[in-house]
Scaffold this active site. Structure first.
Site: not given
Ligand code: E4P
Length: 269
Positions: A93
Site C-alpha cells: 500500500k
Molecule cells: C483502508 O484501506 C483505509 O485505510 C480505511 O478504510 C480508512 O478508513 P477511515 O477513514 O474510517 O479511517
C-alpha cells in the site's frame, strides 16, 4: 463486488473468513497500531504471517511507513520479500502523494514508488485517493488497486462547511444542499460520488486497475459503492456485522421459533 475486511485484528479477520464473506484484507498503520495495542505482547512477524495464512488466496495490503520515493520503494520491496513467501498474497500500500505541509520535492513521491514496484511485479494498492485525477495517475503508474477514501471526503465537505457531524452517520451520495447549491469538494459531492467518478474514468479508458472503495463507515455507503460499480469495498468488521442486521429479521425469527411444531423437529433428531 468483492468485500475486503479493513482490519489488522486477527480475531476479526478470522471470523470474516470463517463466514466465507472475505475476499481480502486491508491494513494501515493506524489499524496495525490498534491491533498491537490490544495485544500488549506480540511477535509482529508471526502475527502478520498468521493474517496472511488466514487470507491465503486473497490479497492482503501492507502499508509502507516511509515517505520518500526511494524509502517507499526500498521498504515496499523488503515488506514484499519478507511477507509474500508466506502465502503469496501481499499487496503493498503506497500513498498516492505522501504530502506533509511544507513538503519538499519528494512531495509527489508516491507515483514514482508505484511505478517502480509495479515494474518488478509487486502489486500496489494506491491509498489516500481523494480525487479522480489522483486515481487516474495512480492507474497510469501501474497500481493494481486505487483506494478512494469515501468517508473522509464526507468529513472534509462537512468540516469545510462548518457542519456538525458524526463520522458513522449516512451522508447522501448525491450530496447535501446548502441554500440552492449542493456542497462539494471541487465537483465531488460525496465520498460515493468520488468512488463513482473513479469507476467511470477507469472503465471509460480501459484501465485494469480496480477501484477499492475505502473509508466506508455504514451499510448504506456499502450498498451505494456496489451500485456505482466499485470493484471492491473494504469494510470495518462492525460494518460487516451491521450488513446482516434488520429488526424484521429478528422479529421473524422470534415468531417462527414460537410456532415450531415439536414433531417437525423430532424428524431430524
Ligand atoms: C483502508 O484501506 C483505509 O485505510 C480505511 O478504510 C480508512 O478508513 P477511515 O477513514 O474510517 O479511517
Amino acid at each position: 463486488m468483492k468485500v475486503f475486511i479493513d482490519s489488522a485484528d486477527l480475531d476479526e479477520i478470522k471470523q470474516a473468513y470463517e463466514w466465507g464473506i472475505a475476499d481480502g484484507v486491508t491494513t494501515n498503520p493506524s489499524l496495525m497500531k490498534k491491533a498491537v495495542d490490544k495485544r500488549k505482547k506480540i511477535n509482529l512477524k508471526q502475527y502478520i504471517d498468521q493474517i496472511l495464512k488466514i487470507a491465503k488466496g486473497t490479497p492482503v495490503s501492507l502499508e509502507v511507513t516511509e515517505t520518500s520515493a526511494q524509502g517507499m520503494i526500498t521498504q515496499g520491496k523488503k515488506l514484499y520479500k519478507l511477507f509474500n513467501p508466506v502465502a503469496n498474497n501481499v499487496y503493498i500500500k503506497i500513498p498516492v502523494n505522501p504530502a506533509f505541509k511544507n513538503a519538499d520535492k519528494t512531495h509527489f513521491a508516491g507515483i514514482e514508488a508505484i511505478k517502480a514496484l509495479s515494474k518488478v511485479n509487486i502489486p500496489v494498492n494506491c491509498t489516500l485517493i481523494f480525487t479522480p485525477e489522483q486515481a487516474l495517475l495512480a492507474a497510469k503508474a501501474g497500481a493494481a488497486f486505487v483506494s478512494p477514501f469515501a468517508g473522509r471526503i464526507d468529513d472534509f465537505i462537512q468540516t469545510n462547511n462548518k457542519m456538525k457531524f458524526n463520522k458513522t452517520n449516512y451522508f447522501p451520495m448525491e450530496g447535501k444542499e446548502k441554500g440552492k447549491t449542493t456542497l462539494n469538494d471541487n465537483g465531488i459531492a460525496s465520498g460515493i460520488d468520488l468512488v463513482a467518478q473513479c469507476v467511470d474514468i477507469l472503465k471509460n479508458h480501459g484501465y485494469k486497475t480496480e477501484v477499492l472503495a475505502a473509508s466506508l463507515r455504514n451499510t448504506r455507503q456499502v450498498r451505494e459503492a456496489a451500485l456505482v460499480g466499485a470493484d471492491i469495498s473494504t469494510l470495518p468488521f462492525s460494518v460487516i456485522q451491521d450488513m446482516l442486521k434488520h429488526p424484521k429479521t429478528y422479529e421473524g425469527m422470534k415468531n417462527f421459533t414460537k410456532d415450531i411444531v415439536p414433531d417437525y423437529v423430532k424428524l431430524t433428531k
